[in-house]
Design a protein around this motif. Sequence first.
Motif, mmCIF file in Angstrom:
data_model
loop_
_atom_site.group_PDB
_atom_site.id
_atom_site.type_symbol
_atom_site.label_atom_id
_atom_site.label_comp_id
_atom_site.label_asym_id
_atom_site.label_seq_id
_atom_site.Cartn_x
_atom_site.Cartn_y
_atom_site.Cartn_z
ATOM 1 N N ALA A 10 0.794 -0.992 0.012
ATOM 2 C CA ALA A 10 -0.233 -0.103 0.224
ATOM 3 C C ALA A 10 1.006 0.879 -0.424
ATOM 4 O O ALA A 10 0.265 1.896 -0.642
ATOM 5 C CB ALA A 10 -0.948 0.081 0.886
ATOM 6 N N ILE A 11 1.763 0.903 1.232
ATOM 7 C CA ILE A 11 3.080 2.193 1.037
ATOM 8 C C ILE A 11 3.494 2.232 -1.191
ATOM 9 O O ILE A 11 3.449 4.130 -1.465
ATOM 10 C CB ILE A 11 4.154 2.103 2.182
ATOM 11 N N ARG A 12 3.755 2.242 -1.262
ATOM 12 C CA ARG A 12 4.433 1.430 -2.616
ATOM 13 C C ARG A 12 2.696 1.733 -3.692
ATOM 14 O O ARG A 12 3.330 3.249 -4.834
ATOM 15 C CB ARG A 12 4.942 -0.314 -3.263
ATOM 16 N N LEU A 13 2.074 1.748 -3.492
ATOM 17 C CA LEU A 13 0.125 2.330 -3.897
ATOM 18 C C LEU A 13 0.818 4.030 -4.219
ATOM 19 O O LEU A 13 0.058 4.950 -5.114
ATOM 20 C CB LEU A 13 -0.841 1.560 -4.164
ATOM 21 N N GLY A 14 1.180 4.013 -2.888
ATOM 22 C CA GLY A 14 0.962 5.758 -2.901
ATOM 23 C C GLY A 14 1.603 6.214 -3.281
ATOM 24 O O GLY A 14 1.772 7.253 -3.817
ATOM 25 N N ALA A 150 -2.008 3.407 11.283
ATOM 26 C CA ALA A 150 -1.737 1.545 11.381
ATOM 27 C C ALA A 150 -2.599 0.788 10.901
ATOM 28 O O ALA A 150 -2.169 -0.845 11.015
ATOM 29 C CB ALA A 150 -2.711 1.828 12.751
ATOM 30 N N THR A 151 -3.011 1.688 9.355
ATOM 31 C CA THR A 151 -3.897 0.024 8.318
ATOM 32 C C THR A 151 -3.000 0.517 7.389
ATOM 33 O O THR A 151 -2.575 1.713 6.649
ATOM 34 C CB THR A 151 -5.241 0.490 8.419
ATOM 35 N N VAL A 152 -3.562 -0.504 6.854
ATOM 36 C CA VAL A 152 -3.518 -0.311 5.282
ATOM 37 C C VAL A 152 -3.668 0.639 3.984
ATOM 38 O O VAL A 152 -2.745 1.211 3.709
ATOM 39 C CB VAL A 152 -3.649 -2.282 4.190
ATOM 40 N N GLN A 153 -4.990 1.156 4.934
ATOM 41 C CA GLN A 153 -5.519 2.072 3.685
ATOM 42 C C GLN A 153 -4.281 3.941 4.413
ATOM 43 O O GLN A 153 -4.229 4.076 3.388
ATOM 44 C CB GLN A 153 -6.699 2.565 4.027
ATOM 45 N N ASP A 154 -4.970 3.988 5.433
ATOM 46 C CA ASP A 154 -3.480 4.732 5.626
ATOM 47 C C ASP A 154 -2.362 4.642 5.372
ATOM 48 O O ASP A 154 -1.200 5.429 5.068
ATOM 49 C CB ASP A 154 -3.842 4.286 7.391
ATOM 50 N N ALA A 155 -1.751 3.279 5.324
ATOM 51 C CA ALA A 155 0.013 3.236 4.625
ATOM 52 C C ALA A 155 -0.819 4.329 3.608
ATOM 53 O O ALA A 155 0.228 4.481 3.089
ATOM 54 C CB ALA A 155 0.670 1.557 4.509
ATOM 55 N N ARG A 156 -1.026 3.775 2.886
ATOM 56 C CA ARG A 156 -1.474 4.570 1.380
ATOM 57 C C ARG A 156 -1.983 5.529 1.468
ATOM 58 O O ARG A 156 -0.978 6.997 0.802
ATOM 59 C CB ARG A 156 -1.801 3.795 0.619
ATOM 60 N N ASP A 157 -2.611 6.272 2.028
ATOM 61 C CA ASP A 157 -3.363 7.824 2.482
ATOM 62 C C ASP A 157 -2.864 8.386 3.333
ATOM 63 O O ASP A 157 -2.688 9.818 2.329
ATOM 64 C CB ASP A 157 -5.214 7.298 2.108
#
Lengths: 328, 355
Positions: A10-14, A150-157
Amino acid sequence: MTVRATYGEAIRLGFEYLMERYSNVFCIGQGLWSPWYVGNSMTDLDHKFGRHRVIDTPVSELACTGAAVGASLCGYRAIVIHPRMDFMVLAADPIINQAAKWSHMLGGQAAPAVTVRAIINRGGEQGAQHSQALHSWFAHIPGLRVVMPATVQDARDLLISAVLCDDPVMYIDDRWLYDLSEDLPDVVERDLRSEKPRVLRSGKDVTLVGSSYSTLLCQQAAVELEKQGIDAEVIDLRVLNPLDTTSVVESVAKTGRLVAVDGGWRTAGLAGEVIARVSESLGRFKSRPIRVTLPDAPAPTSKPLEAIYYPDSQRVIEAVQETLAVAR
Amino acid sequence: MTDVSVTRASDLGGLANPARPLSPIDVGAYDDATLRHFLTLLFRIRFAEEKVGELVERGLAKAPCHLGIGQEAVAVGVSAALNARDRVFGGHRSHSHYLALGGDVYKLLAEVLGKLDGTSRGMGGSMHLYGRELGFYGSVPLVGATIPLAVGAGIAAQMEGQGAVGVCYFGDGATEEGVFHESMNLASAMRLPVLFVCENNLFSSHLDINLRQPSDRIGRYGDAHVVNTRSVDGNDTVAVAKAANELVTHARNGGGPGLLEAVTFRHRGHVGPKEDIDVGVRRRQSDIDAWKRVDPIPRLISALRDANRMTAGEIAQLEQSVRKEIDEAATRAEAAAYPEERALLDLVYIGGASK
Ligand SMILES: Cc1ncc(C[n+]2csc(CCOP(=O)(O)OP(=O)(O)O)c2C)c(N)n1
Ligand SMILES: [Mg+2]
């Protein structure tokens, strides 16, 4: 359209989202051409976007961070990556004395829209200089926004919000979360200034507050506590600075009990700050608040010492039981 | 897998080229006992590090272990110029620095395993070694961190006026940290007795020095900071020993600091026992093969034999006895006790329990 991703992915997607859409975003930091330094969070970005935009560097934390701040004063949105937060200490000046001060000290006319990404990478018996979680330190600095997904979505967003924010932001991710996985909705760009702590689970008996990996511990504890008939509310802080504890105060007003969990040290730390703020707002608790933190000691390397060093969900459960043991 | 390669002319010339014609190691200046001591240390460091690699492979040593296999001649040569009053600091790749000063293999392996008998009482592991009794004042993995500490040892030595020197070992990567330059300048401006030892192995983790610096010759920083500088073949124990001795003697006599650039190469990857991988980036097998051709140990052995200083039988016997010493140390270290849990809080402040 949703996509399944791990926290690392998800970080990579960000990064991908930002670099595809914003030509003024670039990344600079040690190890960006190696797949190990930053786990799977930036794999092959150098090939996709070119090594002029994904720059692997000499061993020069100070110069690279200062340069990222400088480029950000010149219209770029630089992301400087520190694969290990401990080494970022060498770059304290451009972060603390420069980036965080620029707006205020120059009359609000200029601020570097820089993102400083710091990775917490501990465990594995790596010891005192390869284990630190220094988020409380940086959250102490006015002018520096600090976020901790803390969450996958927050990792990206939160990465996207951090980079698009006009203030300097420190984005801190934790390697212990990289394997979490979640379905992600499409990106919606959000203004970081309106991002706040979030209630991840509602409950009536006790309020558990965490950030980053500590939030995961709170969630795991809540699941176990439910089996014991205890209904825990879990709040993820997400944004450590500026810190808005309104939702925490509201929660404790309801539950009367507070356990603040933090992966940093105890003294002058985030958990103490949360308890202080709630105490300033509420006159009364059903039982005294408790914090679960690291002991005030550097990380050891020896196996049996490391085993007792890091708090786990069991420690959170025990803290909750302690708050409940006191007369209801 | 990513491949990171580069080609550029070398300012080090032959020193960076393992395929250069080799001149034989000149052992003429040293007596038999000293040469035997050099070979003993080379064996001890090599086999101890191979043992560390095994402990990692067996999952017994979990913490990152950085092996300097192939670089042993640097520490052996430098240590020959030092005495018990000198103070030495290391970095993340410091097993050799500790052992070359006479460090105990059992204590090293016990530390690598996090045991109470280790050099740091099991609190540090491979990356945090200590041996005050040897003049080894500590090694830590924050790159460049001990460079200014050695300058501080230089200040102490200058104040004491007993002719001691402060020494730090660091890599080519560490010269990219600002603190290296501040330290060189400070030591030079104050004419401090400090020996800066750069083990230039041409790599910082996965990155070739030519991707990080405009020149591969670290010695140029000595020119910039007006520091006596020697760039030598770091795989030639005798060349290192001679250059270190010159620089140290000069520093002891008030001539100011020295920079010793020892050009070498590590046979293993940046961290861990594998040869073929640097933090996920494949290494060039041709480099490894070429540098093994200039391995410091066979080179010293052939010089000793050619000069009739040791026979093949004596060398084989020495090798065997060092291997035995290492095996016994490892067995003991595996069986040794861990520190007690209370050490976690007791050691935060020196001298006892913290509240
Ligand atoms: C301040 C700091 N930055 C980055 C690192 C990560 N790191 C550990 S060793 C290393 C390579 C250093 O290269 P060099 O100084 O040439 O020593 P070598 O590994 O080649 O012996 C790096 C980048 C660190 N430990 N400390
Ligand atoms: Mg190097």
